[in-house]
Enzyme design. Structure first.
Site, PDB file in Angstrom:
ATOM      1  N   GLN A   1     -11.056   6.874   0.767  1.00 37.28           N
ATOM      2  CA  GLN A   1     -11.564   7.809  -0.094  1.00 37.28           C
ATOM      3  C   GLN A   1     -11.287   9.355   0.282  1.00 37.28           C
ATOM      4  O   GLN A   1     -10.928  10.063  -0.511  1.00 37.28           O
ATOM      5  CB  GLN A   1     -12.940   7.704  -0.063  1.00 37.28           C
ATOM      6  CG  GLN A   1     -13.387   6.194  -0.664  1.00 37.28           C
ATOM      7  CD  GLN A   1     -14.956   5.878  -0.513  1.00 37.28           C
ATOM      8  OE1 GLN A   1     -15.757   6.964  -0.040  1.00 37.28           O
ATOM      9  NE2 GLN A   1     -15.317   4.876  -0.633  1.00 37.28           N
ATOM     10  N   GLY A   2     -11.535   9.310   1.631  1.00 40.98           N
ATOM     11  CA  GLY A   2     -11.689  10.915   2.299  1.00 40.98           C
ATOM     12  C   GLY A   2     -10.400  11.636   1.892  1.00 40.98           C
ATOM     13  O   GLY A   2     -10.496  12.678   1.322  1.00 40.98           O
ATOM     14  N   GLY A   3      -9.231  10.938   2.346  1.00 41.02           N
ATOM     15  CA  GLY A   3      -8.215  11.765   1.693  1.00 41.02           C
ATOM     16  C   GLY A   3      -6.985  11.645   2.683  1.00 41.02           C
ATOM     17  O   GLY A   3      -6.934  10.602   3.653  1.00 41.02           O
TER      18      GLY A   3
ATOM     19  N   ARG B   1      -8.585   6.530  15.815  1.00 43.21           N
ATOM     20  CA  ARG B   1      -7.901   7.189  14.779  1.00 43.21           C
ATOM     21  C   ARG B   1      -8.728   8.346  14.392  1.00 43.21           C
ATOM     22  O   ARG B   1      -9.775   8.368  14.011  1.00 43.21           O
ATOM     23  CB  ARG B   1      -7.326   6.309  13.664  1.00 43.21           C
ATOM     24  CG  ARG B   1      -6.639   7.128  12.466  1.00 43.21           C
ATOM     25  CD  ARG B   1      -6.088   6.323  11.564  1.00 43.21           C
ATOM     26  NE  ARG B   1      -7.061   5.444  10.746  1.00 43.21           N
ATOM     27  CZ  ARG B   1      -7.975   5.838   9.649  1.00 43.21           C
ATOM     28  NH1 ARG B   1      -7.847   7.231   9.406  1.00 43.21           N
ATOM     29  NH2 ARG B   1      -8.694   5.066   9.260  1.00 43.21           N
TER      30      ARG B   1
ATOM     31  N   HIS C   1     -12.941  -1.383  10.342  1.00 41.88           N
ATOM     32  CA  HIS C   1     -12.458  -0.477   9.466  1.00 41.88           C
ATOM     33  C   HIS C   1     -10.800  -0.340   9.379  1.00 41.88           C
ATOM     34  O   HIS C   1     -10.149  -0.256   8.341  1.00 41.88           O
ATOM     35  CB  HIS C   1     -13.076   1.008   9.404  1.00 41.88           C
ATOM     36  CG  HIS C   1     -12.506   2.106   8.601  1.00 41.88           C
ATOM     37  ND1 HIS C   1     -12.629   1.865   6.935  1.00 41.88           N
ATOM     38  CD2 HIS C   1     -11.887   3.127   8.728  1.00 41.88           C
ATOM     39  CE1 HIS C   1     -12.116   2.893   6.413  1.00 41.88           C
ATOM     40  NE2 HIS C   1     -11.566   3.639   7.308  1.00 41.88           N
TER      41      HIS C   1
ATOM     42  N   ARG D   1     -15.435   9.231  15.351  1.00 37.90           N
ATOM     43  CA  ARG D   1     -15.880   8.087  14.509  1.00 37.90           C
ATOM     44  C   ARG D   1     -16.379   7.129  15.612  1.00 37.90           C
ATOM     45  O   ARG D   1     -17.509   6.301  15.478  1.00 37.90           O
ATOM     46  CB  ARG D   1     -14.759   7.404  14.046  1.00 37.90           C
ATOM     47  CG  ARG D   1     -15.063   6.979  12.591  1.00 37.90           C
ATOM     48  CD  ARG D   1     -13.852   6.836  11.983  1.00 37.90           C
ATOM     49  NE  ARG D   1     -13.626   7.469  10.965  1.00 37.90           N
ATOM     50  CZ  ARG D   1     -12.615   7.589   9.709  1.00 37.90           C
ATOM     51  NH1 ARG D   1     -11.784   6.306  10.029  1.00 37.90           N
ATOM     52  NH2 ARG D   1     -12.756   8.197   8.652  1.00 37.90           N
TER      53      ARG D   1
ATOM     54  N   SER E   1      -4.486   8.186   8.444  1.00 39.75           N
ATOM     55  CA  SER E   1      -3.856   6.888   8.279  1.00 39.75           C
ATOM     56  C   SER E   1      -2.890   7.093   6.948  1.00 39.75           C
ATOM     57  O   SER E   1      -1.753   6.527   7.062  1.00 39.75           O
ATOM     58  CB  SER E   1      -4.765   5.719   8.085  1.00 39.75           C
ATOM     59  OG  SER E   1      -5.771   6.010   7.255  1.00 39.75           O
ATOM     60  N   LEU E   2      -3.298   7.911   6.137  1.00 43.01           N
ATOM     61  CA  LEU E   2      -2.517   7.887   4.855  1.00 43.01           C
ATOM     62  C   LEU E   2      -1.407   8.757   5.163  1.00 43.01           C
ATOM     63  O   LEU E   2      -0.160   8.682   4.530  1.00 43.01           O
ATOM     64  CB  LEU E   2      -3.304   8.344   3.827  1.00 43.01           C
ATOM     65  CG  LEU E   2      -4.465   7.825   2.876  1.00 43.01           C
ATOM     66  CD1 LEU E   2      -5.106   8.419   1.814  1.00 43.01           C
ATOM     67  CD2 LEU E   2      -3.891   6.616   2.461  1.00 43.01           C
TER      68      LEU E   2
ATOM     69  N   GLY F   1       0.836  -1.181  -0.054  1.00 41.45           N
ATOM     70  CA  GLY F   1       0.056   0.100  -0.031  1.00 41.45           C
ATOM     71  C   GLY F   1       0.981   1.272   0.114  1.00 41.45           C
ATOM     72  O   GLY F   1       2.190   1.063  -0.350  1.00 41.45           O
TER      73      GLY F   1
ATOM     74  N   GLU G   1     -13.789  16.299   7.798  1.00 37.99           N
ATOM     75  CA  GLU G   1     -14.069  14.859   8.216  1.00 37.99           C
ATOM     76  C   GLU G   1     -14.330  15.041   9.673  1.00 37.99           C
ATOM     77  O   GLU G   1     -14.230  15.823  10.505  1.00 37.99           O
ATOM     78  CB  GLU G   1     -13.402  13.878   7.850  1.00 37.99           C
ATOM     79  CG  GLU G   1     -13.282  13.520   6.402  1.00 37.99           C
ATOM     80  CD  GLU G   1     -12.146  12.643   6.113  1.00 37.99           C
ATOM     81  OE1 GLU G   1     -12.495  11.307   6.600  1.00 37.99           O
ATOM     82  OE2 GLU G   1     -11.374  12.734   5.225  1.00 37.99           O
TER      83      GLU G   1
ATOM     84  N   HIS H   1     -15.950   1.952  11.154  1.00 32.25           N
ATOM     85  CA  HIS H   1     -16.540   3.151  10.478  1.00 32.25           C
ATOM     86  C   HIS H   1     -17.762   3.244  10.404  1.00 32.25           C
ATOM     87  O   HIS H   1     -18.618   2.266  10.112  1.00 32.25           O
ATOM     88  CB  HIS H   1     -15.866   2.930   8.901  1.00 32.25           C
ATOM     89  CG  HIS H   1     -16.004   4.281   8.163  1.00 32.25           C
ATOM     90  ND1 HIS H   1     -17.047   4.679   7.661  1.00 32.25           N
ATOM     91  CD2 HIS H   1     -15.052   5.262   7.728  1.00 32.25           C
ATOM     92  CE1 HIS H   1     -16.981   6.088   7.137  1.00 32.25           C
ATOM     93  NE2 HIS H   1     -15.538   6.221   7.144  1.00 32.25           N
TER      94      HIS H   1
ATOM     95  N   ASP I   1      -1.707 -10.634   8.368  1.00 30.08           N
ATOM     96  CA  ASP I   1      -0.793 -11.774   8.358  1.00 30.08           C
ATOM     97  C   ASP I   1       0.493 -11.115   9.039  1.00 30.08           C
ATOM     98  O   ASP I   1       1.447 -11.737   9.643  1.00 30.08           O
ATOM     99  CB  ASP I   1      -0.568 -12.149   6.952  1.00 30.08           C
ATOM    100  CG  ASP I   1      -1.856 -12.641   6.456  1.00 30.08           C
ATOM    101  OD1 ASP I   1      -2.504 -13.551   7.010  1.00 30.08           O
ATOM    102  OD2 ASP I   1      -2.324 -11.924   5.258  1.00 30.08           O
TER     103      ASP I   1
ATOM    104  N   ASN J   1      -5.831  -1.495   1.410  1.00 27.83           N
ATOM    105  CA  ASN J   1      -6.688  -0.544   2.263  1.00 27.83           C
ATOM    106  C   ASN J   1      -6.431   0.829   1.486  1.00 27.83           C
ATOM    107  O   ASN J   1      -7.308   1.639   1.451  1.00 27.83           O
ATOM    108  CB  ASN J   1      -6.313  -0.441   3.578  1.00 27.83           C
ATOM    109  CG  ASN J   1      -7.471  -1.491   4.206  1.00 27.83           C
ATOM    110  OD1 ASN J   1      -8.359  -1.534   3.796  1.00 27.83           O
ATOM    111  ND2 ASN J   1      -6.984  -1.777   5.472  1.00 27.83           N
TER     112      ASN J   1
HETATM  113  C1  SIN Z   1     -13.440   7.880   4.822  1.00 28.65           C
HETATM  114  O1  SIN Z   1     -13.091   8.331   3.822  1.00 28.65           O
HETATM  115  O2  SIN Z   1     -14.330   8.039   5.732  1.00 28.65           O
HETATM  116  C2  SIN Z   1     -12.271   6.985   5.142  1.00 28.65           C
HETATM  117  C3  SIN Z   1     -11.188   8.024   5.809  1.00 28.65           C
HETATM  118  C4  SIN Z   1     -10.320   7.431   6.955  1.00 28.65           C
HETATM  119  O3  SIN Z   1     -10.608   6.102   7.237  1.00 28.65           O
HETATM  120  O4  SIN Z   1      -9.384   8.018   7.222  1.00 28.65           O
END
Ligand code: SIN
Length: 533
Positions: free
Chosen positions: A47-49, A372, A337, A276, A377-378, A14, A113, A230, A209, A42
């Protein structure tokens, strides 16, 4: 069986694995492997960013505060500070590697978010952020001669001796062939374990794993009870729990129950943009207590073209299942999630095993605490992949004593009875996997208690006994072995943590108790620690 040698091995491809490989390719020959195809990770589904404090209304301090608040007094502040201070550089590096973030006129477009005080989430091609990042980095990897990328290669176990890692045993998914890859060191970046649950936003490969491998090799793992659910994944019969990005709530979408009530008003003043864990529990309560069959997310009041352009992935996926989100409510349900815990690692991504570094979702650097913050995470992957690869390079320059590992390899091959390894599918193992995922969903989910957790432990032990009776070992078999191991650790940790904090909620201990602030470390065969037998 073949033996290959590389300078560096990276397991998992990833954002973290790809970025680490690109970085290390400047220093030596890199092997990058992934269990599935490159898009099965993942990152692809994010999506969100990616969050970073780049706007004038924002600051490093505010982003740190939001992260610590979301983490529910459980983050390592120093590591959080480091991650956020380095966010801007990490984003610039992504841009350098070809990622095109979306713009509003001259300025980078920033979404909002849950639990973020300001708009700070960069996105790419609307809600295709993870995919854009993955494609750009993968393109770079493919064009880098020093990197060998091998997909569909299952990492079976690490090769270690005297607390030092030497390589990894792999199984080829296509033919069941076992091979040995040796190197100066390894970065584990295999992602999380959402697939331990029946309902998950994660792809099938996420069976944890890398964490199981590290554990068996003697690494510490901790905070495994902190599984983030999520709040909004698609809830349509015969459709997967496809992620419905939190960024949609950031653009005003509301949560409704069957009587059209905006029920979040009962749970948190931030409503749909609460943390969340709070939103997921609220939905759970609505479903369980008020006997609501369906909970909905509604964005249909916004302009049709805006929805289609800002959320093309959610729009098109829902349409595939017959749902037009520009006109209709989206039936949603929370789903597993993200794993906050994982392989214990320090700020340099170093584990307690020499030469083994862990980074991304499979690692626990305590930057997310007990819950989180969205789109961090990204950021973690982008920031710490650089650190892990720099550190592994530094480690590889140290002079080390030669070790003969042939004895270790011979012993391992006998132990796993490698001649009996197969690559065919066996229905029995697949059924056992499904049973495990149902148990975890039912008894180790959003709300837990002692009775349910103990019950789950017994049921998982029964699955283990059944698995041990199966002679033919294929990848599903080894995956299930890892799933059983991690499920048992999650349950044990959840039982030990007699409090509620972040994503871990015990109905029999509904309050936070700072007695549990240090968490539980698990390590194989070490009498002094909490050991899972
Ligand atoms: C989302 O787009 O809701 C996921 C973003 C995330 O898990 O940080």
């Amino acid at each position: 069986m073949n033996k290959y040698y590389y300078d560096y091995i990276i397991i998992g491809a990833g954002i973290t694995g790809l970025n680490s490989a690109i970085n290390l390719s400047k220093k030596g020959r890199v092997l990058l492997i992934s269990k599935g195809d490159n898009n099965e990770c993942n990152t692809e589904h994010a999506q969100g960013g990616i969050a970073a404090p780049i706007s004038t209304e924002d600051s490093v301090k505010l982003h740190i505060k939001d992260t610590l608040d979301a983490g529910d007094d459980y983050c390592n502040e120093e590591n959080v500070k480091f991650m956020i201070e380095n966010g801007k550089n990490a984003i610039e590096n992504l841009i350098y590697n070809g990622v095109n973030f979306d713009f509003d006129g001259e300025k980078l477009s920033l979404g909002k978010e849950g639990a973020h005080s300001v708009n700070r989430v960069l996105h790419s091609n609307g809600d295709n952020t993870g995919k854009s990042i993955r494609l750009s980095l993968f393109n770079k990897v493919k064009n880098t001669s020093n990197i060998d990328y091998k997909s569909n290669l299952f990492a079976l176990d690490l090769i270690t001796k005297n607390n030092r890692v030497f390589g990894v045993y792999t199984l080829d998914k296509k033919n069941g062939e076992l091979d040995i890859y040796l190197s100066k060191g390894i970065i584990m970046s295999t992602g999380g374990c959402g697939n331990l649950y029946k309902n998950t936003s994660n792809p099938e490969v996420t069976t944890g794993d890398g964490i199981a491998l590290a554990y068996r090799a003697g690494a510490y793992i901790d905070d495994m009870e902190f599984i983030q659910f999520h709040p909004t994944t698609l809830n349509i019969e015969n459709a997967p729990n496809f992620l419905i990005s939190e960024a949609i709530r950031g653009e005003g979408a509301v949560l409704l129950n069957e009587i059209n009530e905006r029920f979040m008003v009962k749970y948190d003043k931030k409503m749909e943009l609460a943390k969340r864990d709070i939103v997921s529990r609220a939905i759970y309560e609505e479903i369980k207590k008020s006997k609501q069959k369906n909970i909905y997310l509604d964005i249909s009041f916004r302009d049709k073209n805006f929805i289609k352009n800002r959320f093309p992935r959610v729009y098109n996926t829902c349409l595939k299942y017959g749902l037009d989100i520009t006109k209709e409510y989206i039936s949603i349900t929370p789903a597993a999630h993200y794993l906050m815990g994982g392989i214990s690692a320090d700020i340099n991504c170093k584990t307690n095993i020499d030469g083994l570094y862990a980074c991304g979702e499979c690692a626990n650097l305590k930057v997310h605490g007990a819950n989180r913050l969205a789109s961090n995470s990204l950021l973690e992957g982008a920031v710490f992949s650089k650190i892990a690869s720099d550190e592994l390079y530094r480690y590889s320059l140290e002079t080390k004593e030669n070790e003969d590992i042939d004895d270790i390899i011979k012993k391992y091959l006998l132990e796993i009875d490698y001649k009996n390894i197969d690559y065919k599918k066996y229905k029995r193992v697949v059924k056992l996997k499904t049973a495990l995922r149902e148990i975890m969903q039912d008894k180790v989910g959003i709300i837990r208690d002692k009775i349910g957790l103990n019950n789950a432990f017994i049921l998982i032990c029964n699955i283990q006994k059944e698995l041990e009776l199966i002679n033919k070992k294929n990848i599903d078999y080894f995956e299930l072995k890892n799933m059983i191991l991690l499920s048992k650790i999650i349950i044990k940790s959840a039982l030990y943590r007699k409090e509620s904090r972040g994503a871990h909620y015990r109905s029999d201990y509904p309050r936070k108790n700072d007695k549990f602030k240090n968490g539980f470390k698990f390590k194989i065969d070490d009498e002094k620690k909490v050991v899972l037998n």
